[in-house]
Design a protein around this motif. Sequence first.
Motif, PDB file in Angstrom:
ATOM      1  N   ALA A 118     -23.298  49.704  59.899  1.00  0.00           N
ATOM      2  CA  ALA A 118     -23.405  50.827  60.842  1.00  0.00           C
ATOM      3  C   ALA A 118     -23.059  52.150  60.174  1.00  0.00           C
ATOM      4  N   GLY A 119     -22.705  52.096  58.886  1.00  0.00           N
ATOM      5  CA  GLY A 119     -22.460  53.317  58.144  1.00  0.00           C
ATOM      6  C   GLY A 119     -21.013  53.796  58.153  1.00  0.00           C
ATOM      7  N   LEU A 120     -20.114  52.987  58.624  1.00  0.00           N
ATOM      8  CA  LEU A 120     -18.704  53.417  58.638  1.00  0.00           C
ATOM      9  C   LEU A 120     -18.077  53.081  57.285  1.00  0.00           C
ATOM     10  N   GLN A 121     -17.444  54.077  56.693  1.00  0.00           N
ATOM     11  CA  GLN A 121     -16.850  53.862  55.372  1.00  0.00           C
ATOM     12  C   GLN A 121     -15.772  52.781  55.423  1.00  0.00           C
ATOM     13  N   ILE A 142     -22.703  51.327  67.213  1.00  0.00           N
ATOM     14  CA  ILE A 142     -23.869  50.715  66.556  1.00  0.00           C
ATOM     15  C   ILE A 142     -23.487  49.352  65.963  1.00  0.00           C
ATOM     16  N   ALA A 143     -22.263  49.296  65.375  1.00  0.00           N
ATOM     17  CA  ALA A 143     -21.792  48.014  64.818  1.00  0.00           C
ATOM     18  C   ALA A 143     -21.702  46.969  65.932  1.00  0.00           C
ATOM     19  N   LYS A 165     -25.599  66.420  59.995  1.00  0.00           N
ATOM     20  CA  LYS A 165     -25.598  65.287  59.058  1.00  0.00           C
ATOM     21  C   LYS A 165     -25.335  63.984  59.820  1.00  0.00           C
ATOM     22  N   ALA A 166     -24.293  64.037  60.662  1.00  0.00           N
ATOM     23  CA  ALA A 166     -23.923  62.831  61.429  1.00  0.00           C
ATOM     24  C   ALA A 166     -25.041  62.465  62.399  1.00  0.00           C
ATOM     25  N   SER A 167     -25.668  63.506  62.944  1.00  0.00           N
ATOM     26  CA  SER A 167     -26.758  63.292  63.880  1.00  0.00           C
ATOM     27  C   SER A 167     -27.939  62.617  63.174  1.00  0.00           C
ATOM     28  N   LEU A 173     -30.003  55.186  61.787  1.00  0.00           N
ATOM     29  CA  LEU A 173     -29.535  53.877  62.254  1.00  0.00           C
ATOM     30  C   LEU A 173     -30.387  53.373  63.414  1.00  0.00           C
ATOM     31  N   LEU A 174     -30.743  54.306  64.294  1.00  0.00           N
ATOM     32  CA  LEU A 174     -31.581  53.910  65.436  1.00  0.00           C
ATOM     33  C   LEU A 174     -32.954  53.441  64.969  1.00  0.00           C
ATOM     34  N   ILE A 175     -33.495  54.166  64.016  1.00  0.00           N
ATOM     35  CA  ILE A 175     -34.823  53.788  63.489  1.00  0.00           C
ATOM     36  C   ILE A 175     -34.730  52.407  62.826  1.00  0.00           C
ATOM     37  N   ALA A 176     -33.636  52.188  62.097  1.00  0.00           N
ATOM     38  CA  ALA A 176     -33.448  50.879  61.434  1.00  0.00           C
ATOM     39  C   ALA A 176     -33.388  49.762  62.473  1.00  0.00           C
ATOM     40  N   LEU A 177     -32.686  50.048  63.558  1.00  0.00           N
ATOM     41  CA  LEU A 177     -32.581  49.025  64.612  1.00  0.00           C
ATOM     42  C   LEU A 177     -33.924  48.802  65.300  1.00  0.00           C
TER      43      LEU A 177
END
Lengths: 232, 475
Positions: A118-121, A142-143, A165-167, A173-177
Amino acid sequence: MLEAKQLTKKYNDATALNAVSFKVNPGDIFCLLGANGAGKTTTINLFLNFVEPSSGHALIADKDVSRESLETKKLLTYIPENLTLYPNLDGLENLDYFTGLAGKKYGSEELHNFLTQAGLQTDAHTKRVSAYSKGMRQKVGIALALAKDARVLLLDEPTSGLDPKASNEFSELLIALSKKGVATLMATHDLFRAKETGTHLGIMKEGNLVEMLTTDQINHTDLEKLYLKHMN
Amino acid sequence: MFTPARYEWILLLRDRWITILFILFFCVTLFAVLNGQEKVIERKTSITKVKEEAQLAELKYANDIDSLSRGLKTAPEPWLDPRSLSVYGQRAGRVVAMDAQPLALISTGQSDLYTHTVKPKLYGEANALGFSELSNPVQLMFGSFDLAFVCIYLLPLLVLAFSYNLLSADKESGVLRLTISQPISLYKWLFGKLVVRFVVLAAIIVTSIVISLLFADAAIGGEVGKLLLLVLAYTFFWFSVAFLVNLFGASSGTNAIALVSVWVVLVLLIPSFISQSANTLYPVPSRINMIHEYRVAEAESNKKASELLDGYLRDHPELASKDSTSKNQYSFWLKYFASVEVIQAAVEPVVSVYDEALEEQQQWVSQWRVLSPAVLLQNSFNELAGTSTAHYQAFRKQVVTFSEAWRSFFIPRMFRNESMKPEALKSLPQHTYTVTDVSTHFITDFIGMLVFVAIALSGSLLVHRRFVDTGLTTA
């Protein structure tokens, strides 16, 4: 996957949603646009069974959410405008808690993987959520969708207040899903993000769905004109 | 452990709530138990002192009787001679003591209203007058800072502070929206949170009470088990009320006000109503009136003592001596004993009214205690502690019975103009306090408590049905 059939919600004499119909297929990202009070959040609340429809049906995987609420909730993940988690738990614990509520049980390593996807470090996984930014909390959402293997995403202005950037990361992530077949219904004010991320657009006004189109039918400028035309 | 329950526990720990609560409740419990222990020690010391004094007096009189009988000592003045039955019967009276029960320290009950030692004598005012409390005992049922006070008054407030925002806190923070978007029944999820909090608080309660009782050297046995069962049922009732109120979906502030209102009604108003109504419906006569009646009867009887004696002997021919009473060394007292019956007959209606009123008050309280779990718990606490009104009524009856036995030992001998002999000392009446004739209501009180829990949970099911329409989730 997700369908509104003549969906109507009235509060006493006021009509919040008036016979709205649309369909979101697997892999579609349907963006609902409209001014405040247009009925976007009401639509999402009806799919969550937070409120019951006055008439019509909200269907997820052909199941009526007001009749099979728990069954349909197994299929969806909801991310509100301001995703609130338990501040005294860390990201990993929050994910474990909410996946536990959804009836899923994962080991620590799997939960770490979902958060990473989900992109969380990594170093943020075990930090208390009280120290998270809004973007980080959205990533936990998202996770959760990944961990639940959600087939439907319901998003209520998820990028509101996020920096560009965060947006952008969130959109990716939405496109990936969506490429994995997730059907997404997103309420937003952000025309640019809707055009860039969505596959379908719907413009709402005073409880009515006044326009429906696909994003490849229109460019940014015309979308803005169309939107303003309906708002005036 | 079930995931939500585990995280509820983790969240509680991280909030430091548990630590604060444990320390607070433990300190309050320990203080209350030690406070109760101090009162019990005071009571035991007082009983021991009175008994020791009586034993010393008895020993002295026994020695004097022995010495005087063997001519080893010069006879004192007649009114001091222990061989005189009137002197012995009056001055060497036995102590009738209401010993403290093992759990007396948990509830002061009626113990600060009544005396625990009575020394029935041969003559003097009726014993019933000497220790009867003539104000409404129910009124004074609550008050001392003992374990009963902590459990009945403070514990519900702790429960409410621990659970008033069980749902509203999540609603107000916003996390509830994510929670109820999961495929879980909100009712079950919330009930799970409630159970976790109850289990945590139950552990704190049991630990605090048991440690405090051990610290105070109280006997830990079956009675303590009953006590804990009642307290836990009472605690669960308050959690159930908090659960019910939370399900209405109001704000934390509204929940707090609603719950405190329920507390005021159940813990303060209903007990007060029961007390006041008992007093109004079954008023006890004035103590002053009762003593006045006694004194008037006494003065009247003194005026016609000789006539009364003749009448008394007609009623009790077995006591009439073949000798003339004028030769009897106790002639003065014989007239007095005759008058006692007249006096008792004169005050009997007032005493009866008192007894009946008290009995009716107790029946009234017993009947209506089911209106409040607080009254149910107080009743059981007092019964377990042996400080209930019923215990003091039973003690009073034992005193009256022993007093009659004491007089019955002396009076016939005095009519026979006998003296106190060493061998008679062994056959003097003895008294041992027993509690077997006091009925207790543990099972009915416990069932009553469970009924209150069932009512609260049934209410919560009804409220849950209208949950979606409260606007809880969309607020």
